[in-house]
Design an enzyme around this catalytic site. Structure first.
Site, mmCIF file in Angstrom:
data_model
loop_
_atom_site.group_PDB
_atom_site.id
_atom_site.type_symbol
_atom_site.label_atom_id
_atom_site.label_comp_id
_atom_site.label_asym_id
_atom_site.label_seq_id
_atom_site.Cartn_x
_atom_site.Cartn_y
_atom_site.Cartn_z
ATOM 1 N N THR B 25 8.081 -10.099 -5.449
ATOM 2 C CA THR B 25 7.837 -8.929 -4.789
ATOM 3 C C THR B 25 8.710 -7.847 -5.709
ATOM 4 O O THR B 25 9.599 -8.227 -6.402
ATOM 5 C CB THR B 25 8.501 -8.959 -3.200
ATOM 6 O OG1 THR B 25 7.969 -7.950 -2.689
ATOM 7 C CG2 THR B 25 9.906 -8.911 -3.355
ATOM 8 N N CYS B 31 15.093 -2.334 1.118
ATOM 9 C CA CYS B 31 14.485 -3.406 1.744
ATOM 10 C C CYS B 31 15.131 -4.598 1.155
ATOM 11 O O CYS B 31 15.721 -4.575 0.309
ATOM 12 C CB CYS B 31 12.991 -3.426 1.174
ATOM 13 S SG CYS B 31 11.944 -2.077 1.728
ATOM 14 N N HIS B 48 9.335 -9.614 2.452
ATOM 15 C CA HIS B 48 9.778 -8.220 1.981
ATOM 16 C C HIS B 48 9.992 -7.578 3.252
ATOM 17 O O HIS B 48 9.065 -6.760 3.849
ATOM 18 C CB HIS B 48 8.941 -7.603 1.172
ATOM 19 C CG HIS B 48 9.238 -6.299 0.294
ATOM 20 N ND1 HIS B 48 9.192 -6.067 -0.790
ATOM 21 C CD2 HIS B 48 9.849 -5.241 1.052
ATOM 22 C CE1 HIS B 48 9.526 -4.813 -1.024
ATOM 23 N NE2 HIS B 48 10.019 -4.199 -0.061
#
Lengths: 206, 164
Positions: B25, B31, B48
């Site tokens: 990711t 995040c 994520h």
């Protein structure tokens, strides 16, 4: 409340005009600052899936210089001024030729200069918007980051996170004549701000 | 590290991998990239996570991958389907930074540390040990997890490459 998922073409045009006026003034400020002609793109207003937002500036991992201002007041939202790294370096060569080392890094002075440029441009964007709409826009002090576009832009999408997986962005770009300089403005009004913008501009809400 | 299949995990997304595949990711800011790994079955999972809790959701149906409290149960569920066992799972996480600092910051903009806290709470609920983490700071990260070794590779602009 106006639903940002389903704006009419007409409403999108109103938001484009918002981008047009804001970025037009910012481009003039940039042109004055550099003493060079600056062109501006037609604004784009799009409801973009989170995943695609960073694609607008070269992808999630693209390293960019970004100046961020949180806007409070009548129309809360997030404002970004983003430049790709090589354009920011180019700009530093022009503005601070003695300070600039060609090693891909930025000195404290360079970052603070870039932050101030972002502040001036975003400030002129927002103040022209405030004049035009007669709304009060209160930008925060600017803050700068030299990092991945995805990490930076996601910061401005949080207000949309709880409502869905896409955000409404008003994007405008400008470039210098010989394409040695390019910058992007992203105005991301909070989901609840659209009603206020529309009302201020005389759009009748159904 | 050639020809390993790379599975991309988007923002507010989750996925699983096995057979030596990698999960990746990009551009984690506030995040959190939470990863789980079963070292016996070599099953890996990655989420994520964008927001700490689905209690604030105003969308319907909700995207379970977006919130820490819903993403972790879903990820575990999917890994179990691939033969993993909850008691063997090991967690790692990265991200949860604060990209910009503003004076008088409201709580909604302190989202990074809150995401981390919420992920920790969920792991505790499932008694999954957190093996290592690289969270906080003010910079973005890209992470890649190997389902072969469970190694988490973290890349950032300022700090280069790091393995945890």
């Amino acid at each position: 409340m106006a639903n940002y998922n389903r704006f009419e073409a007409f409403e999108m045009d109103v938001l484009k005009e918002v981008g047009n006026i804001g970025a037009g003034n910012a481009a003039t400020a940039m042109s004055t600052l550099l003493n060079k002609p600056i062109d501006m793109s037609v604004p784009s207003v799009q409801l973009l899936p989170f995943e695609e937002v960073a694609e607008r500036v070269g992808g999630s991992e693209q390293i960019v210089i970004a100046v961020f201002l949180r806007v409070e007041g009548d129309v809360p939202g997030n404002m970004f001024f983003i430049m790709q790294e090589h354009y920011a370096l180019q700009l530093m060569k022009q503005l601070l030729p003695k300070e600039h080392l060609d090693d891909g890094t930025y000195s404290e002075l360079e970052l603070s200069t870039l932050c101030e440029i972002g502040n001036i441009l975003a400030g002129s964007y927002l103040s022209s918007l405030a004049d035009f709409t007669q709304l009060q826009l209160l930008p925060s002090v600017p803050s700068i980051a030299h990092d991945m576009a995805g990490a930076i832009l996601s910061y401005g999408l949080m207000q949309y996170g709880e409502m869905g997986d896409s955000a409404l962005l008003i994007e405008t770009s400008f470039l210098e004549d010989c394409k040695s300089l390019e910058g992007h403005f992203f105005l991301i009004p909070d989901p609840n701000s659209f009603d206020i913008i529309f009302r201020a501009l005389g759009v009748r809400l159904g | 590290m050639i020809s390993e299949l790379l599975i991309k995990v988007g923002m507010a997304d989750l996925n699983t991998a096995a057979n030596g595949e990698h999960l990746k990711t990009t551009g984690l800011g506030s995040c959190v990239g939470l990863t789980l790994f079963d070292p016996t079955k070599h099953v890996a999972g990655m989420a994520h996570v964008m927001l700490p809790s689905s209690s604030i959701a105003r969308e319907a149906p909700i995207n379970v991958a977006k919130y820490a409290d819903t993403a972790i149960p879903e990820l575990i569920e999917r890994m179990l389907a691939l033969g993993a066992n909850v008691s063997r799972l090991q967690a790692k996480m990265a991200g949860g930074s604060q990209m910009f600092t503003l004076p008088g910051q409201t709580d909604s903009l302190r989202i990074g540390p809150r995401n981390v806290e919420s992920c920790l709470m969920m792991l505790e609920q499932y008694s999954i040990p957190l093996i290592s983490q690289d969270t906080g700071g003010n910079f973005g990260r890209t992470i890649e997890l190997s389902s072969k070794s469970g190694m988490l590779t973290i890349r950032s602009v300022q700090h280069g490459i790091k393995e945890i």
